[in-house]
Design a protein around this motif. Structure first.
Motif, PDB file in Angstrom:
ATOM      1  N   ILE A  49       0.578  -0.854  -0.111  1.00 23.16           N
ATOM      2  CA  ILE A  49       0.516   0.512   0.221  1.00 23.16           C
ATOM      3  C   ILE A  49       0.922   1.113   0.665  1.00 23.16           C
ATOM      4  O   ILE A  49       0.786   2.358  -1.073  1.00 23.16           O
ATOM      5  CB  ILE A  49      -1.201   0.335   1.150  1.00 23.16           C
ATOM      6  CG1 ILE A  49      -2.308  -1.283   1.348  1.00 23.16           C
ATOM      7  CG2 ILE A  49      -1.694   1.376   1.194  1.00 23.16           C
ATOM      8  CD1 ILE A  49      -2.980  -1.340   2.142  1.00 23.16           C
ATOM      9  N   ASP A  50       2.056   1.272   0.827  1.00 20.17           N
ATOM     10  CA  ASP A  50       2.965   2.165   1.000  1.00 20.17           C
ATOM     11  C   ASP A  50       3.548   2.437  -0.937  1.00 20.17           C
ATOM     12  O   ASP A  50       3.334   4.007  -1.240  1.00 20.17           O
ATOM     13  CB  ASP A  50       4.347   2.032   1.389  1.00 20.17           C
ATOM     14  CG  ASP A  50       5.136   2.883   1.715  1.00 20.17           C
ATOM     15  OD1 ASP A  50       4.789   4.436   2.077  1.00 20.17           O
ATOM     16  OD2 ASP A  50       6.273   2.789   1.254  1.00 20.17           O
ATOM     17  N   ASN A  51       4.058   1.270  -1.616  1.00 26.14           N
ATOM     18  CA  ASN A  51       4.327   1.365  -2.882  1.00 26.14           C
ATOM     19  C   ASN A  51       3.118   2.321  -3.570  1.00 26.14           C
ATOM     20  O   ASN A  51       3.329   3.580  -4.887  1.00 26.14           O
ATOM     21  CB  ASN A  51       4.858   0.408  -3.465  1.00 26.14           C
ATOM     22  CG  ASN A  51       6.121  -0.339  -2.971  1.00 26.14           C
ATOM     23  OD1 ASN A  51       7.055   1.040  -2.637  1.00 26.14           O
ATOM     24  ND2 ASN A  51       6.426  -0.909  -3.111  1.00 26.14           N
ATOM     25  N   ALA A  52       1.685   1.568  -3.355  1.00 25.24           N
ATOM     26  CA  ALA A  52       0.704   2.028  -4.495  1.00 25.24           C
ATOM     27  C   ALA A  52       0.429   3.719  -4.015  1.00 25.24           C
ATOM     28  O   ALA A  52       0.235   4.365  -4.988  1.00 25.24           O
ATOM     29  CB  ALA A  52      -0.294   1.431  -3.674  1.00 25.24           C
TER      30      ALA A  52
ATOM     31  N   LEU B 285      14.054  -1.283  -1.289  1.00 26.59           N
ATOM     32  CA  LEU B 285      13.992  -2.654  -0.219  1.00 26.59           C
ATOM     33  C   LEU B 285      12.526  -3.466   0.044  1.00 26.59           C
ATOM     34  O   LEU B 285      12.239  -4.659   0.412  1.00 26.59           O
ATOM     35  CB  LEU B 285      14.605  -2.397   1.508  1.00 26.59           C
ATOM     36  CG  LEU B 285      15.665  -2.743   1.413  1.00 26.59           C
ATOM     37  CD1 LEU B 285      16.141  -1.889   2.702  1.00 26.59           C
ATOM     38  CD2 LEU B 285      16.800  -4.277   0.868  1.00 26.59           C
ATOM     39  N   GLY B 286      11.369  -2.857  -0.010  1.00 23.38           N
ATOM     40  CA  GLY B 286      10.161  -3.429   0.005  1.00 23.38           C
ATOM     41  C   GLY B 286       9.873  -4.090  -0.848  1.00 23.38           C
ATOM     42  O   GLY B 286       9.317  -4.848  -0.120  1.00 23.38           O
ATOM     43  N   LEU B 287       9.919  -4.289  -1.969  1.00 25.59           N
ATOM     44  CA  LEU B 287       9.451  -5.338  -2.406  1.00 25.59           C
ATOM     45  C   LEU B 287      10.563  -6.651  -2.174  1.00 25.59           C
ATOM     46  O   LEU B 287      10.163  -7.782  -2.824  1.00 25.59           O
ATOM     47  CB  LEU B 287       9.461  -5.146  -4.086  1.00 25.59           C
ATOM     48  CG  LEU B 287       8.327  -4.477  -4.634  1.00 25.59           C
ATOM     49  CD1 LEU B 287       8.132  -4.229  -6.118  1.00 25.59           C
ATOM     50  CD2 LEU B 287       6.808  -4.511  -4.349  1.00 25.59           C
TER      51      LEU B 287
HETATM   52 MG   LIG Z   1       8.399   0.194  -1.694  1.00 18.96          MG
END
Ligand SMILES: [Mg+2]
Ligand SMILES: Nc1ncnc2c1ncn2[C@@H]1O[C@H](COP(=O)(O)OP(=O)(O)OP(=O)(O)O)[C@@H](O)[C@H]1O
Length: 432
Positions: A331-334, A392-394
């Motif tokens: 959701i952060d990425n979205a 790093l998230g994904l």
């Molecule tokens: Mg991210």
């Protein structure tokens, strides 16, 4: 374009791959050396045997020339058999050449009709010469020598020597070498394994130190950060105007840093493989709603709306903490990337058979097809200019998914729709 089940490449598989490559390199080097030694030995051995055969043959010639040539000459060079070894003499009267065939050694006698056609290939010179002729599995050494009578050159003597003995010896050598090579191969494998292990130790230690540092540093930083966060939250309650704005942005930076620390800690745990997960059945719908609620404010600031379409209840079998982290990442990425060109985020759940799918869709600028395969790599960022992040998230998401035997895929059509889907398999109750 859809990217499915990205490869998660933490250090463990990388190290294993490095070790496998090292074993391969050592093994190939050993085997090449082994093969080279065999080839050299075989060549020297064959050469030795050939010289031996030639010497043998020369000796027989000279003996026969002394004892029997006279007889041959006086007998009008007729075609005849004289003994077991000394089979025929043959007169080519027109060219004054005496052709003598001496069959000697194992594999003899050759039928004469098989020998004579070979002569057609031979071009005698005034010096002794040897030629190896192959007929099926037979190999013969044909030697040509000038023949002198009373100091006068009278023609040629040609003799045939079977190389059967040499062939047998070479076969024995090959067999022995094969056994030795097999033994050496096993030895090479053991040595290669040992050497590769030895070589990988310093790399392992260096990685371990780096991992410990990341783990300890993120752990140490967490306490002061949470103190700052609590203080800022307290201050936020009474703050107004410009001061509130400062505090809000400081708080969002603190949240960002806290998340980064979580990622770093998780990656260190992932590499060392020491994280024990707490798998359990739980209703994930409330967790999803909680995460959406927490993101409502940042979404509003980015002029985006988050809506959810969830089945309620939505039972899954997973580690609740990691499940929540996965949602936060997506959701952060979205929000972070969807706001560039988009205004809408949808979080959807689907239940089909024994799979629960969670879909997060935004309508932002999307991911260029050329880099879609890379977004799950550690530290990869397709558009570094769009908000801060460490890439790093994904990588974390891929690992979390991997730990749940789940699947993640992305489908992105720039400026139309980008969807990340996570499929969680549902084990039968009581089976795990
Ligand atoms: Mg991210
Ligand atoms: N929904 C999305 N829309 C467009 N691009 C995306 C989306 N999600 C991820 N990306 C791209 O994939 C890259 C990798 O994402 P990832 O979450 O791993 O790292 P990050 O967001 O850059 O940093 P971090 O998550 O560590 O703060 C991003 O930099 C971005 O380019």
């Amino acid at each position: 374009m859809t990217i499915k089940n990205p490869h998660v490449l933490p250090e463990q598989p990388l190290l294993a791959r490095l070790q496998r490559n090292l074993i391969g390199i050592f093994l190939i080097s050993f085997l090449l050396l082994d093969g080279l030694t065999f080839a050299v030995t075989e060549t020297l051995f064959r050469h030795d045997l050939l010289v031996h055969a030639q010497n043998n043959m020369s000796q027989i010639w000279h003996k026969q020339q002394d004892d029997e040539t006279q007889e041959i000459l006086h007998n009008d060079f007729s075609f005849r058999q004289t003994s077991d070894n000394f089979i025929t003499t043959w007169d080519i009267a027109a060219s004054k050449h005496i052709v003598q065939s001496v069959a000697y050694g194992p594999g003899i006698p050759f039928p004469l009709k098989n020998i004579f056609p070979f002569y057609a290939y031979l071009k005698p010179t005034h010096h002794a010469s040897f030629v190896i002729i192959k007929r099926g599995s037979l190999q013969i050494l044909v030697g040509t020598d000038p023949l002198w009578h009373n100091g006068q050159f009278v023609g040629w003597i040609q003799s045939v020597y079977s190389l059967g003995e040499m062939q047998i010896a070479t076969r024995v050598l090959a067999k022995t070498s094969l056994i030795v090579a097999g033994f050496m191969g096993v030895l090479a494998l053991v040595l290669a394994y040992g050497l590769s292990k030895r070589n990988i130790v310093p790399i392992k230690h260096a990685l371990q130190r780096q991992r410990d540092f990341v783990h300890n540093a993120s752990h140490e930083l967490r306490t002061p950060l949470s103190i700052i966060q609590t203080s800022l939250e307290l201050a936020q309650e009474d703050a107004q105007g410009e001061l509130k704005g400062f505090i809000d942005s400081s708080l969002s930076e603190v949240h960002y840093l806290t998340r980064l620390l979580t990622h770093l800690q998780r990656l260190a745990q992932q590499d060392s493989g020491i994280l024990a997960l707490d798998y359990q059945w739980f209703d994930c719908a409330p967790i999803i709603e909680d995460v959406i609620d927490a993101f409502q404010e940042p979404a509003k600031q980015a002029q985006m709306a988050i809506k959810s379409q969830l089945t309620n209840p939505l039972m899954i079998y997973a580690d609740p903490t990691l499940f929540k982290e996965l949602l936060i990442i997506l959701i952060d990425n979205a929000i972070k990337y969807g706001q560039h060109g988009g205004n809408q985020i949808t979080v959807q759940s689907l239940l089909s058979g024994r799979t629960v799918s969670i879909r997060i869709t935004d309508n932002g600028k999307g991911i260029p097809p050329a880099v879609q395969t890379r977004i799950f790599e550690r530290f990869f960022r397709a558009s570094p200019q769009n908000g801060h992040g460490f890439g790093l998230g994904l990588a974390m998401a891929a690992w979390i998914v991997h730990m749940h035997q789940a699947h993640i895929h992305v489908q992105s059509e720039p400026y139309y729709q980008t969807t990340f889907t996570v499929d969680f398999p549902l084990p039968r109750r009581g089976s795990p």
